[in-house]
Design a protein around this motif. Sequence first.
Motif, PDB file in Angstrom:
ATOM      1  N   ASN A 291      -2.009  13.452  -2.216  1.00 30.86           N
ATOM      2  CA  ASN A 291      -2.811  12.916  -1.110  1.00 30.86           C
ATOM      3  C   ASN A 291      -2.472  11.453  -0.796  1.00 30.86           C
ATOM      4  O   ASN A 291      -3.318  10.680  -0.365  1.00 30.86           O
ATOM      5  CB  ASN A 291      -4.310  13.028  -1.422  1.00 30.86           C
ATOM      6  CG  ASN A 291      -4.760  14.466  -1.615  1.00 30.86           C
ATOM      7  OD1 ASN A 291      -4.279  15.371  -0.926  1.00 30.86           O
ATOM      8  ND2 ASN A 291      -5.663  14.691  -2.561  1.00 30.86           N
ATOM      9  N   GLY A 292      -1.186  11.101  -1.016  1.00 32.03           N
ATOM     10  CA  GLY A 292      -0.758   9.727  -0.800  1.00 32.03           C
ATOM     11  C   GLY A 292      -0.957   9.251   0.622  1.00 32.03           C
ATOM     12  O   GLY A 292      -1.418   8.126   0.856  1.00 32.03           O
ATOM     13  N   LYS A 293      -0.621  10.106   1.593  1.00 38.05           N
ATOM     14  CA  LYS A 293      -0.765   9.715   2.998  1.00 38.05           C
ATOM     15  C   LYS A 293      -2.227   9.453   3.350  1.00 38.05           C
ATOM     16  O   LYS A 293      -2.543   8.516   4.093  1.00 38.05           O
ATOM     17  CB  LYS A 293      -0.185  10.793   3.917  1.00 38.05           C
ATOM     18  CG  LYS A 293       1.335  10.877   3.887  1.00 38.05           C
ATOM     19  CD  LYS A 293       1.842  11.840   4.944  1.00 38.05           C
ATOM     20  CE  LYS A 293       3.361  11.861   4.981  1.00 38.05           C
ATOM     21  NZ  LYS A 293       3.876  12.759   6.046  1.00 38.05           N
ATOM     22  N   GLN A 294      -3.112  10.285   2.823  1.00 36.97           N
ATOM     23  CA  GLN A 294      -4.544  10.084   3.085  1.00 36.97           C
ATOM     24  C   GLN A 294      -5.027   8.770   2.491  1.00 36.97           C
ATOM     25  O   GLN A 294      -5.818   8.048   3.100  1.00 36.97           O
ATOM     26  CB  GLN A 294      -5.345  11.245   2.496  1.00 36.97           C
ATOM     27  CG  GLN A 294      -5.099  12.574   3.186  1.00 36.97           C
ATOM     28  CD  GLN A 294      -5.923  13.697   2.556  1.00 36.97           C
ATOM     29  OE1 GLN A 294      -6.898  13.445   1.849  1.00 36.97           O
ATOM     30  NE2 GLN A 294      -5.512  14.934   2.807  1.00 36.97           N
ATOM     31  N   GLN A 295      -4.527   8.452   1.294  1.00 34.88           N
ATOM     32  CA  GLN A 295      -4.911   7.198   0.648  1.00 34.88           C
ATOM     33  C   GLN A 295      -4.421   5.991   1.456  1.00 34.88           C
ATOM     34  O   GLN A 295      -5.140   4.992   1.590  1.00 34.88           O
ATOM     35  CB  GLN A 295      -4.339   7.141  -0.768  1.00 34.88           C
ATOM     36  CG  GLN A 295      -4.918   8.159  -1.729  1.00 34.88           C
ATOM     37  CD  GLN A 295      -6.416   7.969  -1.960  1.00 34.88           C
ATOM     38  OE1 GLN A 295      -6.923   6.855  -1.920  1.00 34.88           O
ATOM     39  NE2 GLN A 295      -7.122   9.068  -2.181  1.00 34.88           N
ATOM     40  N   ILE A 296      -3.214   6.087   1.996  1.00 32.02           N
ATOM     41  CA  ILE A 296      -2.672   5.006   2.824  1.00 32.02           C
ATOM     42  C   ILE A 296      -3.524   4.829   4.072  1.00 32.02           C
ATOM     43  O   ILE A 296      -3.903   3.708   4.454  1.00 32.02           O
ATOM     44  CB  ILE A 296      -1.202   5.295   3.200  1.00 32.02           C
ATOM     45  CG1 ILE A 296      -0.320   5.243   1.953  1.00 32.02           C
ATOM     46  CG2 ILE A 296      -0.699   4.299   4.252  1.00 32.02           C
ATOM     47  CD1 ILE A 296       1.082   5.753   2.169  1.00 32.02           C
TER      48      ILE A 296
ATOM     49  N   ILE B 101       2.473  10.296  -4.582  1.00 30.16           N
ATOM     50  CA  ILE B 101       1.328  10.781  -5.338  1.00 30.16           C
ATOM     51  C   ILE B 101       0.561  11.809  -4.501  1.00 30.16           C
ATOM     52  O   ILE B 101       0.738  11.892  -3.283  1.00 30.16           O
ATOM     53  CB  ILE B 101       0.387   9.635  -5.756  1.00 30.16           C
ATOM     54  CG1 ILE B 101      -0.308   9.030  -4.517  1.00 30.16           C
ATOM     55  CG2 ILE B 101       1.129   8.563  -6.514  1.00 30.16           C
ATOM     56  CD1 ILE B 101      -1.381   8.009  -4.861  1.00 30.16           C
TER      57      ILE B 101
ATOM     58  N   ASN C  97      -6.934   3.306   3.242  1.00 28.32           N
ATOM     59  CA  ASN C  97      -6.791   1.894   2.900  1.00 28.32           C
ATOM     60  C   ASN C  97      -6.652   1.037   4.152  1.00 28.32           C
ATOM     61  O   ASN C  97      -7.299  -0.018   4.278  1.00 28.32           O
ATOM     62  CB  ASN C  97      -5.574   1.693   1.986  1.00 28.32           C
ATOM     63  CG  ASN C  97      -5.360   0.245   1.608  1.00 28.32           C
ATOM     64  OD1 ASN C  97      -4.875  -0.557   2.413  1.00 28.32           O
ATOM     65  ND2 ASN C  97      -5.694  -0.095   0.380  1.00 28.32           N
TER      66      ASN C  97
ATOM     67  N   LYS D  58       2.476   1.824  -3.442  1.00 27.13           N
ATOM     68  CA  LYS D  58       1.543   2.309  -4.465  1.00 27.13           C
ATOM     69  C   LYS D  58       1.220   3.788  -4.300  1.00 27.13           C
ATOM     70  O   LYS D  58       0.949   4.485  -5.281  1.00 27.13           O
ATOM     71  CB  LYS D  58       0.244   1.515  -4.401  1.00 27.13           C
ATOM     72  CG  LYS D  58       0.342   0.095  -4.922  1.00 27.13           C
ATOM     73  CD  LYS D  58      -0.998  -0.609  -4.799  1.00 27.13           C
ATOM     74  CE  LYS D  58      -0.926  -2.032  -5.317  1.00 27.13           C
ATOM     75  NZ  LYS D  58      -2.225  -2.749  -5.169  1.00 27.13           N
ATOM     76  N   ASN D  59       1.237   4.286  -3.066  1.00 26.47           N
ATOM     77  CA  ASN D  59       0.741   5.636  -2.804  1.00 26.47           C
ATOM     78  C   ASN D  59       1.809   6.667  -2.468  1.00 26.47           C
ATOM     79  O   ASN D  59       1.495   7.857  -2.379  1.00 26.47           O
ATOM     80  CB  ASN D  59      -0.291   5.590  -1.665  1.00 26.47           C
ATOM     81  CG  ASN D  59      -1.561   4.851  -2.067  1.00 26.47           C
ATOM     82  OD1 ASN D  59      -2.399   5.371  -2.782  1.00 26.47           O
ATOM     83  ND2 ASN D  59      -1.697   3.614  -1.605  1.00 26.47           N
ATOM     84  N   THR D  60       3.050   6.232  -2.266  1.00 29.21           N
ATOM     85  CA  THR D  60       4.107   7.180  -1.957  1.00 29.21           C
ATOM     86  C   THR D  60       4.416   8.053  -3.172  1.00 29.21           C
ATOM     87  O   THR D  60       4.555   7.556  -4.281  1.00 29.21           O
ATOM     88  CB  THR D  60       5.389   6.431  -1.527  1.00 29.21           C
ATOM     89  OG1 THR D  60       5.132   5.731  -0.301  1.00 29.21           O
ATOM     90  CG2 THR D  60       6.537   7.404  -1.295  1.00 29.21           C
TER      91      THR D  60
ATOM     92  N   THR E 299       0.822  -1.205   0.000  1.00 30.03           N
ATOM     93  CA  THR E 299       0.000   0.000   0.000  1.00 30.03           C
ATOM     94  C   THR E 299       0.859   1.260   0.000  1.00 30.03           C
ATOM     95  O   THR E 299       0.587   2.216  -0.730  1.00 30.03           O
ATOM     96  CB  THR E 299      -0.934   0.006   1.226  1.00 30.03           C
ATOM     97  OG1 THR E 299      -1.777  -1.149   1.180  1.00 30.03           O
ATOM     98  CG2 THR E 299      -1.807   1.250   1.256  1.00 30.03           C
TER      99      THR E 299
END
Length: 226
Positions: A197-202, A195, A205, A191-193, A188
């Motif tokens: 709002n990556g931290k919010q997506q992590i 990008i 998830n 995939k999100n680092t 996870t």
Amino acid sequence: METYYLIDYENVHAAGLAGCENLTANDHIIIFFTNNAKDLDMRSVANHGAASLSMIEIPAGKQSTDMHIGSYLGYLIGKYDKECRVVIVSKDTDYDKVIAYWKKESGVKIKRDIQVMKEPAPKTASAGASSIISNVSQKVEEAAGAVTEGAKAAGAKAKTSAEQNSTIQKILSKASYPGEVIGHVASTVAKNTGIKNGKQQIYRNLVSKYGQTKGLDIYNHIKKHI
């Protein structure tokens, strides 16, 4: 396509690195070892062809290597998806279940072997083609010399990502989270680092996957490192 060799060093020792001298620039060796690896033979890793080499020290303990290699496998799949191949070098058949799961889940080419055993590239050129090869070689050398700053930055970013993944593994392992959780978190984060709002997506998830309490606890453990 890039190939990653994840070496369970305490299981295969120096013999598991046989053939690594034939590796190319598209190959990457990652050696996992603990402080129990007193016989780490540097001569066995000194000649690793053109491949990159990383060494990751992990905590000693029951199934520690299995857990960390399994989670690193999840990290690679999350970061590169089908753009990579993975070879787990170990005699331990317990990896086969993890491999079967990820092959079905992701479609990535993964296998287990007891040695690297990469054969040298066959020499197929005839003497009559020597002048053509010379010209091609010159052009290849010229292209290789034209390394851009963007490529250098990409390499530095990949190294940073691997270091970040190793740190997250150690933190969650110390917090006694199982390998399945560590693997999912590593995937996870990869995939999100980087990008928007990556931290919010992590965070979303993890909460969706494990619930508010557990997901928040996991996020709090890793948030300083993402």
